[in-house]
Design an enzyme around this catalytic site. Structure first.
Site, short mmCIF file in Angstrom:
data_model
loop_
_atom_site.label_atom_id
_atom_site.label_comp_id
_atom_site.label_asym_id
_atom_site.label_seq_id
_atom_site.Cartn_x
_atom_site.Cartn_y
_atom_site.Cartn_z
N SER A 113 0.80 -1.22 0.00
CA SER A 113 0.00 0.00 0.00
C SER A 113 0.84 1.27 0.00
O SER A 113 1.66 1.47 -0.87
CB SER A 113 -0.96 -0.02 1.19
OG SER A 113 -1.87 1.03 1.08
N HIS A 114 0.66 2.08 1.03
CA HIS A 114 1.33 3.38 1.11
C HIS A 114 2.73 3.28 1.72
O HIS A 114 3.42 4.28 1.85
CB HIS A 114 0.48 4.31 1.96
CG HIS A 114 0.16 3.69 3.28
ND1 HIS A 114 -0.74 2.68 3.41
CD2 HIS A 114 0.67 3.91 4.51
CE1 HIS A 114 -0.80 2.30 4.67
NE2 HIS A 114 0.05 3.02 5.36
N ASP A 277 -2.10 6.72 -3.50
CA ASP A 277 -0.99 6.03 -2.83
C ASP A 277 -0.37 4.94 -3.70
O ASP A 277 -0.69 4.82 -4.88
CB ASP A 277 -1.46 5.45 -1.49
CG ASP A 277 -2.39 4.27 -1.68
OD1 ASP A 277 -3.07 4.23 -2.72
OD2 ASP A 277 -2.43 3.37 -0.82
N ASP A 279 -0.75 1.70 -4.16
CA ASP A 279 -1.59 0.77 -4.93
C ASP A 279 -2.90 1.39 -5.40
O ASP A 279 -3.78 0.68 -5.89
CB ASP A 279 -1.85 -0.50 -4.11
CG ASP A 279 -2.60 -0.22 -2.82
OD1 ASP A 279 -2.45 0.89 -2.27
OD2 ASP A 279 -3.35 -1.10 -2.36
N ASP A 281 -5.47 2.91 -3.86
CA ASP A 281 -6.77 2.86 -3.18
C ASP A 281 -7.01 4.06 -2.27
O ASP A 281 -8.14 4.36 -1.92
CB ASP A 281 -6.99 1.53 -2.46
CG ASP A 281 -5.91 1.19 -1.44
OD1 ASP A 281 -4.99 2.01 -1.26
OD2 ASP A 281 -5.99 0.10 -0.84
N ARG A 282 -5.95 4.77 -1.88
CA ARG A 282 -6.15 5.94 -1.01
C ARG A 282 -6.20 7.22 -1.83
O ARG A 282 -5.71 7.27 -2.96
CB ARG A 282 -4.99 6.07 -0.02
CG ARG A 282 -4.89 4.92 0.93
CD ARG A 282 -3.81 5.16 1.95
NE ARG A 282 -3.87 4.13 2.98
CZ ARG A 282 -3.44 4.26 4.21
NH1 ARG A 282 -2.88 5.39 4.60
NH2 ARG A 282 -3.54 3.28 5.08
N LYS A 376 -11.41 0.38 -1.38
CA LYS A 376 -11.42 1.82 -1.48
C LYS A 376 -10.75 2.20 -2.80
O LYS A 376 -9.97 1.42 -3.35
CB LYS A 376 -10.75 2.47 -0.29
CG LYS A 376 -9.35 2.01 0.03
CD LYS A 376 -8.92 2.64 1.34
CE LYS A 376 -7.50 2.25 1.73
NZ LYS A 376 -7.43 0.94 2.40
#
Ligand code: G16
Length: 541
Positions: A113-114, A277, A279, A281-282, A376
């Protein structure tokens, strides 16, 4: 091509956290480490024989190698087909969409992720189920159990597959279908939003800047914002995904996306800016001279959803994670929608979305989404904002001012203490947990505790129970705080302190000043400074 059974022993600590298994990259690169976890997934889901899976990742260091390992393991265990993003790339929401659109049995997303990427940074593996969403607790628990009983894994003795262009090829008896990672996702966005209205806005001189942070959303944003919607070339910055994200920290918040954040308050500020981010999703939303907190973003999107074609039929209900501010609750109350508070983690929205009980949901951790996928979705949030701005012809600041005038303002902030000594952080939480029953009525700085409890959640659809999901302390007058330990860190413990108060007719602009009494009350109750040895949070969002 020969199937090979490799003897192995369980490795400690392969317990999926808030969002899959997230560890140091070098740990994942140890011989057998990734293989063990993937085999544990196969074993936990009843094998992959005859199944169709989706595979892709955010392009971080080891993404390409891991994809090849997983393809060989899927083939060795009899999978029928793997649909893989070109270059082994897929954003998390695009992977969720592909699983759903193609009726796949599940998917593997390679991402931390982030978290930063690189040989000395972080890597991660997430398993998503057939609804396109993160595996629920029952499945992650089964994966962990399987990881503790492993004695061998299966792989195929075969060379790497060329993933550099879309085509279907074979690996043993398994089909490998390489797809363009962007097309299906972009088509879905065109169905949900009024691209004509957004195009008209952008062509009228409206300035947009999107920071892809050298992560996976670059190709998605260039295709959708620049090519399909006509934003000026160069509106998408840091658009090329890099294995180390350009040595950045691909987390779209005021701290890690500082250049963008500073630009919005500078002399040449664009009208609208956003970032996503690692991947995809944010999201972080900014307007000229204003930062939109994630909790407010969710509330504004919900209040104006009817302006977007995909949501013109109305909102069935909304949900937020428990530590997310109650701004969206006020919208739901005014509109007569049901509103759910779930534990932190997108997986907890899955059943509510599948059952059609909610349309929109979101989290304070820069995540917003809807029933269009089961993750998300950063770019989706950006497009929804642009659709609303195009429909209302308001500025971001104007839209927020109108929202606060109608619903009041939820002052909100999260204070993070990162890489804290794990034992000290756990003791802090344990002691506060033990003290909770005695807190109501107690004075904490200038505030008085009204209620205190540890959050537990019973899923309204399947009755499953999640305990110990954060310590929630309410104060007389409606302010509250939540304390919990992060489930996504890879070093020590991260203590998160969530702070909220509400003002019906807001006046000031300084969030930390508005929250000062709550901040002081938490310190009085939890003694964070003394226990962690920290004078101040590492990150304030
Ligand atoms: C993951 C989950 C989110 C959750 C976040 C919380 O985010 O997908 O639903 O809100 O973790 O993280 P923590 O436990 O550290 O507070 P992501 O973007 O890392 O996948």
């Amino acid at each position: 091509m020969q199937v090979k059974s490799v003897p192995t022993k369980p490795v400690e600590g392969q317990k999926p956290g808030t969002s899959g298994l997230r560890k140091k990259t070098r740990q994942f690169m140890q011989p057998g480490y990734l293989e063990n976890f993937v085999q544990a997934i196969w074993n936990a889901i009843g094998g992959v024989s005859g199944k169709t899976l989706v595979l892709g990742g955010d392009g971080r260091f080891f993404n390409d190698r891991a994809a090849q390992i997983i393809l060989r393991m899927a083939a060795a265990s009899g999978a029928a087909r793997v649909i893989v993003g070109q270059g082994a790339l897929l954003s998390t929401p695009a992977a969720s969409n592909l699983i759903r659109q193609r009726g796949a049995d599940g998917g593997i997303i390679l991402s931390a992720s982030h978290n930063p990427g690189g040989a000395d940074a972080d890597f991660g593996v997430k398993y998503n189920t057939a609804n396109g969403g993160p595996a629920p607790e029952s499945v992650t628990a089964a994966i962990h159990e399987a990881s503790e009983r492993l004695d061998h894994y299966l792989t195929l003795e075969a060379p790497d597959i060329d993933l550099s262009r879309p085509r279907t090829t074979g690996l043993g008896a398994m089909a490998v279908e390489v797809v363009d990672p962007v097309t299906d996702y972009a088509t879905l966005m065109e169905k949900l939003f009024d691209f004509n209205a957004i195009r008209a806005l952008l062509q009228g001189g409206y300035q947009l800047r999107f920071d892809a942070m050298h992560a996976v959303t670059g190709p998605y944003a260039v295709e959708i914002l620049e090519r399909r919607l006509g934003a000026a070339p160069g509106s998408v910055i840091n658009a090329t995904p890099l294995p180390d994200f350009g040595q950045g920290h691909p987390d779209p918040n005021p701290v890690w996306a500082k250049p963008l954040y500073d630009a919005i308050f500078g002399p040449d500020a664009p009208d609208f800016a956003a970032a996503s981010d690692g991947d995809g999703d944010r999201n972080m939303i900014l307007g000229r001279g204003i930062y939109v907190g994630p909790s407010d973003s969710l509330a504004v999107l919900a209040a104006n959803a009817h302006l977007c074609p995909g949501y013109a039929g109305g909102v069935r209900g909304v949900a937020r994670s428990m530590p997310t501010s109650r701004a969206v609750d006020r919208v739901a109350a005014a509109r007569g929608w049901s509103c759910f508070a779930t534990p932190t983690g997108w997986k907890f929205f899955g059943n509510l979305l599948d059952a059609g009980m909610i349309t929109l949901c979101g989290e304070e951790s820069f995540g917003t989404g809807s029933d269009h996928v089961r993750e998300k979705d950063g770019l989706w949030a950006v497009l929804m904002w642009l659709n609303i701005l195009a429909a209302t012809r308001q500025s971001v600041a104007g839209l927020l001012a109108a929202h606060w005038a109608e619903f009041g303002r939820s002052w909100y902030s999260r204070h993070d203490y990162e890489a804290v000594d794990a034992a000290a952080a756990e003791a802090l939480i344990a002691d506060l947990r033990a003290a909770l029953p005695d807190l109501p009525g107690q004075q904490a700085g200038a505030l008085t505790v009204s209620e205190a409890a540890e959050f537990a959640y019973t899923d309204p659809v399947d009755g499953s129970r999640a305990e110990r999901q954060g310590l929630e302390i309410g104060f007389v007058g409606g302010a509250r705080t939540v304390l919990r330990l992060s489930g996504t860190g890879t070093e020590g413990a991260t203590l998160r302190v969530y702070l909220e108060s509400h003002e019906a007719s807001p006046t000031g602009t300084d969030t930390q000043a508005a929250l000062a009494p709550v901040i002081a009350a938490v310190e009085a109750l939890a003694g964070i400074r003394a226990r962690t040895g920290r004078d101040a949070p590492d990150v304030i969002t």
